[in-house]
Write a protein that holds these residues in place. Structure first.
Motif, PDB file in Angstrom:
ATOM      1  N   GLY A  87      31.959  36.891  40.741  1.00 55.77           N
ATOM      2  CA  GLY A  87      32.487  37.862  41.682  1.00 55.77           C
ATOM      3  C   GLY A  87      31.435  38.437  42.614  1.00 55.77           C
ATOM      4  O   GLY A  87      30.266  38.033  42.599  1.00 55.77           O
ATOM      5  N   PRO A 105      32.796  32.855  45.883  1.00 52.88           N
ATOM      6  CA  PRO A 105      33.920  32.093  45.327  1.00 52.88           C
ATOM      7  C   PRO A 105      33.663  30.595  45.395  1.00 52.88           C
ATOM      8  O   PRO A 105      33.129  30.075  46.377  1.00 52.88           O
ATOM      9  CB  PRO A 105      35.091  32.487  46.242  1.00 52.88           C
ATOM     10  CG  PRO A 105      34.716  33.832  46.778  1.00 52.88           C
ATOM     11  CD  PRO A 105      33.222  33.799  46.929  1.00 52.88           C
ATOM     12  N   LEU A 132      38.359  42.296  46.348  1.00 57.24           N
ATOM     13  CA  LEU A 132      39.106  41.140  45.852  1.00 57.24           C
ATOM     14  C   LEU A 132      39.391  40.214  47.025  1.00 57.24           C
ATOM     15  O   LEU A 132      40.433  40.287  47.678  1.00 57.24           O
ATOM     16  CB  LEU A 132      40.391  41.603  45.162  1.00 57.24           C
ATOM     17  CG  LEU A 132      40.188  42.650  44.053  1.00 57.24           C
ATOM     18  CD1 LEU A 132      41.507  42.961  43.362  1.00 57.24           C
ATOM     19  CD2 LEU A 132      39.125  42.215  43.045  1.00 57.24           C
ATOM     20  N   ASN A 134      39.798  36.906  47.180  1.00 57.30           N
ATOM     21  CA  ASN A 134      40.690  35.759  47.001  1.00 57.30           C
ATOM     22  C   ASN A 134      42.136  36.245  47.005  1.00 57.30           C
ATOM     23  O   ASN A 134      42.577  36.955  46.099  1.00 57.30           O
ATOM     24  CB  ASN A 134      40.372  35.049  45.682  1.00 57.30           C
ATOM     25  CG  ASN A 134      41.059  33.699  45.583  1.00 57.30           C
ATOM     26  OD1 ASN A 134      42.051  33.429  46.263  1.00 57.30           O
ATOM     27  ND2 ASN A 134      40.526  32.841  44.733  1.00 57.30           N
ATOM     28  N   ASN A 139      40.721  36.968  40.748  1.00 62.65           N
ATOM     29  CA  ASN A 139      39.364  37.314  41.171  1.00 62.65           C
ATOM     30  C   ASN A 139      38.543  37.745  39.949  1.00 62.65           C
ATOM     31  O   ASN A 139      38.523  38.925  39.585  1.00 62.65           O
ATOM     32  CB  ASN A 139      39.418  38.473  42.175  1.00 62.65           C
ATOM     33  CG  ASN A 139      39.912  38.065  43.543  1.00 62.65           C
ATOM     34  OD1 ASN A 139      39.133  37.697  44.419  1.00 62.65           O
ATOM     35  ND2 ASN A 139      41.220  38.137  43.741  1.00 62.65           N
TER      36      ASN A 139
END
Length: 356
Positions: A87, A105, A132, A134, A139
């Motif tokens: 993350g 990511p 967050l 994504n 996530n």
């Protein structure tokens, strides 16, 4: 003679620590997909907003009200070392500095991602938010935050932060006699005489870790099933804690001895000056090692302030009420830094670091 001085089961953080370390928190959250404003695409009903640590559905808002994380809060008298394993974290502080760091990511898992080392010194306000990014999938976020004390002579040092980007952190690949390879990431402190193609990052100038006699080591360790790894002994007067936080079991002993089996996740205080052999069980295991010579000074702590006396704690609160440690230069207490996953650090002097 056992190389384990004491063993404590690992429950909810914070985990037990030894001087010169004050605090060790391990956060492991599987956040839902994010909305356009980088907040959770999920109901927040039933959570204790502002102090959500229960882990409902496998994730926490912590002190965040919209984006998970830790909105603006002050510190004085110690340092934070934040090791991100999954993350991204958005940092902002009262010096005007900002950063996005962690693991982008799609990056393959590693022993450690980026590391931020922040000297609070005489006082800083910072925010650590977990955007967050994504919007199509979950996530994950996984990190350690470690508090390292400052000696009395450096508690009022100027605040300072630095980034150790993932590709600059030495990662030793150590092969045992059966050909099994363990990895040790060196965030601070050398691993005996083992050479690396990268230089171990330099701690901030006022850190206890920057003092030659301090013998501070911060390592993360990953071992494949059945691997054997030898840890070199520490310097005279140092103390050492080994956190076994992932895996089925591990046997810990002096070189050539039968050793003791740890079959639950635990914090093991080791005889620091002894070389120690870890023999892993049938699944991959992971460890965090914290080591250092004690500062051996009185500790007075109240919330975000760590000093040597209660009078200094009272002074810290008075100074914060009067100055806000420079004030908060952002429009919100929980800033996030956009939708682009690129990692960066913009320092208070305007210097910009970017990472692909």
């Amino acid at each position: 003679m056992s190389v384990i001085l004491q063993a404590q089961a690992l429950g909810n953080p914070p985990w037990p620590t030894l001087d010169p370390f004050l605090f060790c928190a391990y956060h492991d959250d599987l956040y839902p997909r994010g909305k356009a404003d980088l907040t959770p695409d999920a109901s927040l009903a039933g959570r204790q907003m502002g102090s959500d640590f229960a882990g409902v559905d496998g994730w926490r808002m912590y002190h965040g009200e919209t984006v998970p994380g830790f909105p603006s809060h002050p510190h004085r008298g110690f340092e934070t070392v934040t090791i991100v394993r999954k993350g991204l974290i958005d940092h902002s502080d009262s010096l005007g500095a900002t950063a996005r760091f962690g693991v982008a990511p799609g990056t393959p898992p590693t022993t450690a991602g980026d590391v931020q080392w922040l000297t609070a010194g005489r006082g800083i306000v910072h925010a650590e938010m977990f955007p967050l990014l994504n919007s199509a999938d979950r996530n994950p976020l996984e990190l350690f935050q470690i508090w390292l004390n400052l000696p009395a002579s450096h508690k009022m040092a100027a605040p300072y932060f630095t980034m150790f980007w993932a590709d600059t952190i030495p990662r030793l690949q150590l092969t045992d006699r059966l050909g099994l390879q363990s990895e040790v990431a060196l965030i601070a402190g050398a691993f005996g005489s083992q050479a690396s193609d990268k230089t171990i990052p330099t701690p901030p100038p006022d850190s206890w870790a920057a003092q030659a006699q301090a013998d501070v080591a911060i390592w993360t360790i990953r071992m494949p099933p059945h691997a054997v790894l030898s840890l070199p002994g520490a310097g005279p007067g140092s103390r050492r804690m080994l956190y076994f936080f992932k895996g089925q079991h591990v046997t810990v002993g002096a070189e050539g001895s039968e050793g003791q089996k740890a079959a639950q996740h635990c914090a093991l205080e080791l005889r620091a000056q002894n070389a120690v052999t870890l023999t892993n069980g049938p699944t991959e295991s992971e460890f965090l090692l914290l080591q250092g010579r004690p500062i051996a000074e009185p500790v007075a702590q109240y919330g975000p302030f760590v000093m040597n006396t209660q009078a200094e704690i009272h002074q810290a609160f008075a100074d914060y009420r009067r100055t806000q440690f420079g004030g908060w230069p952002f429009a919100a207490p929980d800033p996030v830094h956009g939708h682009e996953p690129r990692r960066f650090a913009r320092h208070a002097d305007g210097r910009l670091e970017t990472v692909a």
